[in-house]
Design a protein around this motif. Structure first.
Motif, PDB file in Angstrom:
ATOM      1  N   ILE A  86       0.843  -1.197   0.000  1.00 62.25           N
ATOM      2  CA  ILE A  86       0.000   0.000   0.000  1.00 62.25           C
ATOM      3  C   ILE A  86       0.879   1.247   0.000  1.00 62.25           C
ATOM      4  O   ILE A  86       0.658   2.182  -0.776  1.00 62.25           O
ATOM      5  CB  ILE A  86      -0.963  -0.001   1.204  1.00 62.25           C
ATOM      6  CG1 ILE A  86      -2.007  -1.106   1.043  1.00 62.25           C
ATOM      7  CG2 ILE A  86      -1.627   1.361   1.386  1.00 62.25           C
ATOM      8  CD1 ILE A  86      -2.827  -1.364   2.288  1.00 62.25           C
ATOM      9  N   HIS A  87       1.874   1.254   0.863  1.00 64.06           N
ATOM     10  CA  HIS A  87       2.799   2.392   0.940  1.00 64.06           C
ATOM     11  C   HIS A  87       3.489   2.617  -0.395  1.00 64.06           C
ATOM     12  O   HIS A  87       3.561   3.748  -0.889  1.00 64.06           O
ATOM     13  CB  HIS A  87       3.830   2.140   2.054  1.00 64.06           C
ATOM     14  CG  HIS A  87       4.907   3.171   2.082  1.00 64.06           C
ATOM     15  ND1 HIS A  87       6.087   3.027   1.400  1.00 64.06           N
ATOM     16  CD2 HIS A  87       4.963   4.370   2.699  1.00 64.06           C
ATOM     17  CE1 HIS A  87       6.834   4.092   1.593  1.00 64.06           C
ATOM     18  NE2 HIS A  87       6.181   4.922   2.376  1.00 64.06           N
ATOM     19  N   ALA A 140       1.003   3.999  -3.056  1.00 68.91           N
ATOM     20  CA  ALA A 140       0.646   5.392  -2.766  1.00 68.91           C
ATOM     21  C   ALA A 140       1.835   6.324  -3.013  1.00 68.91           C
ATOM     22  O   ALA A 140       1.668   7.421  -3.561  1.00 68.91           O
ATOM     23  CB  ALA A 140       0.148   5.522  -1.335  1.00 68.91           C
ATOM     24  N   PHE A 164       1.968   9.403  -5.534  1.00 67.98           N
ATOM     25  CA  PHE A 164       2.256  10.738  -5.023  1.00 67.98           C
ATOM     26  C   PHE A 164       3.435  11.365  -5.766  1.00 67.98           C
ATOM     27  O   PHE A 164       3.388  12.533  -6.145  1.00 67.98           O
ATOM     28  CB  PHE A 164       2.545  10.670  -3.523  1.00 67.98           C
ATOM     29  CG  PHE A 164       2.823  12.004  -2.899  1.00 67.98           C
ATOM     30  CD1 PHE A 164       1.789  12.847  -2.548  1.00 67.98           C
ATOM     31  CD2 PHE A 164       4.124  12.418  -2.652  1.00 67.98           C
ATOM     32  CE1 PHE A 164       2.032  14.084  -1.970  1.00 67.98           C
ATOM     33  CE2 PHE A 164       4.382  13.645  -2.080  1.00 67.98           C
ATOM     34  CZ  PHE A 164       3.341  14.484  -1.737  1.00 67.98           C
ATOM     35  N   TRP A 167      -8.371  11.268  -2.496  1.00 73.74           N
ATOM     36  CA  TRP A 167      -7.710   9.980  -2.266  1.00 73.74           C
ATOM     37  C   TRP A 167      -8.594   8.822  -2.698  1.00 73.74           C
ATOM     38  O   TRP A 167      -8.112   7.841  -3.252  1.00 73.74           O
ATOM     39  CB  TRP A 167      -7.300   9.844  -0.799  1.00 73.74           C
ATOM     40  CG  TRP A 167      -6.085  10.652  -0.489  1.00 73.74           C
ATOM     41  CD1 TRP A 167      -5.999  11.696   0.380  1.00 73.74           C
ATOM     42  CD2 TRP A 167      -4.790  10.503  -1.061  1.00 73.74           C
ATOM     43  NE1 TRP A 167      -4.724  12.197   0.387  1.00 73.74           N
ATOM     44  CE2 TRP A 167      -3.955  11.479  -0.488  1.00 73.74           C
ATOM     45  CE3 TRP A 167      -4.229   9.641  -2.003  1.00 73.74           C
ATOM     46  CZ2 TRP A 167      -2.609  11.619  -0.824  1.00 73.74           C
ATOM     47  CZ3 TRP A 167      -2.890   9.772  -2.340  1.00 73.74           C
ATOM     48  CH2 TRP A 167      -2.102  10.750  -1.756  1.00 73.74           C
ATOM     49  N   SER A 220      -8.379   8.614  -6.441  1.00 68.51           N
ATOM     50  CA  SER A 220      -7.026   8.326  -6.912  1.00 68.51           C
ATOM     51  C   SER A 220      -6.578   6.906  -6.595  1.00 68.51           C
ATOM     52  O   SER A 220      -5.921   6.264  -7.429  1.00 68.51           O
ATOM     53  CB  SER A 220      -6.039   9.311  -6.287  1.00 68.51           C
ATOM     54  OG  SER A 220      -6.369  10.628  -6.638  1.00 68.51           O
ATOM     55  N   LEU A 221      -6.892   6.416  -5.407  1.00 69.84           N
ATOM     56  CA  LEU A 221      -6.367   5.122  -4.982  1.00 69.84           C
ATOM     57  C   LEU A 221      -7.217   3.938  -5.418  1.00 69.84           C
ATOM     58  O   LEU A 221      -6.683   2.846  -5.641  1.00 69.84           O
ATOM     59  CB  LEU A 221      -6.203   5.096  -3.459  1.00 69.84           C
ATOM     60  CG  LEU A 221      -5.215   6.109  -2.881  1.00 69.84           C
ATOM     61  CD1 LEU A 221      -5.174   5.981  -1.368  1.00 69.84           C
ATOM     62  CD2 LEU A 221      -3.829   5.942  -3.484  1.00 69.84           C
ATOM     63  N   TYR A 261      -7.191  -0.908  -0.905  1.00 67.16           N
ATOM     64  CA  TYR A 261      -7.918   0.353  -0.913  1.00 67.16           C
ATOM     65  C   TYR A 261      -8.671   0.548   0.409  1.00 67.16           C
ATOM     66  O   TYR A 261      -8.639   1.634   0.994  1.00 67.16           O
ATOM     67  CB  TYR A 261      -8.886   0.410  -2.095  1.00 67.16           C
ATOM     68  CG  TYR A 261      -9.851   1.551  -2.001  1.00 67.16           C
ATOM     69  CD1 TYR A 261      -9.444   2.846  -2.286  1.00 67.16           C
ATOM     70  CD2 TYR A 261     -11.159   1.346  -1.585  1.00 67.16           C
ATOM     71  CE1 TYR A 261     -10.324   3.907  -2.172  1.00 67.16           C
ATOM     72  CE2 TYR A 261     -12.043   2.405  -1.474  1.00 67.16           C
ATOM     73  CZ  TYR A 261     -11.618   3.678  -1.769  1.00 67.16           C
ATOM     74  OH  TYR A 261     -12.486   4.726  -1.639  1.00 67.16           O
ATOM     75  N   ALA A 268      -6.178   1.482   3.093  1.00 67.23           N
ATOM     76  CA  ALA A 268      -5.617   2.811   2.863  1.00 67.23           C
ATOM     77  C   ALA A 268      -6.625   3.916   3.163  1.00 67.23           C
ATOM     78  O   ALA A 268      -6.306   4.866   3.884  1.00 67.23           O
ATOM     79  CB  ALA A 268      -5.121   2.921   1.416  1.00 67.23           C
TER      80      ALA A 268
END
Length: 84
Positions: free
Chosen positions: A8-9, A12, A16, A43, A46-47, A56, A59
């Motif tokens: 996830i990190h 993202a 970003f 978010w 976008s995610l 998702y 997050a």
């Protein structure tokens, strides 16, 4: 960090890093009082297309919890958003 959180990190972060400078700056600063919904919506839009449904969910839940925390801290100490 467990494997799913790292994924996830990484997703993202890659997203970003691809944003224009102005959008990065907007997201790097604490939301103004009238921007919380707009930020969460950004978010969400976008995610959702770039993560699995489970990623998702994790997050967006973390983001919303963080915005709730920020809002509560502001209510306790009466400060407005900084970084404008």
């Amino acid at each position: 960090m467990n494997c799913m959180l790292k994924d996830i990190h990484d997703i993202a972060l890659e997203f970003f890093q691809g944003l224009p400078y102005e959008k990065k700056h907007w997201l790097s600063c604490s939301p103004a009082n009238n921007e919380f919904v707009e930020r969460a919506e950004f978010w969400r839009e976008s995610l959702k297309p770039i993560m699995t449904s489970r990623q998702y969910g994790v997050a967006i839940t973390a983001i919303i919890h963080w915005y709730i925390h920020v809002k509560q801290m502001r209510m306790e100490d009466g400060r407005a958003a900084e970084c404008r």
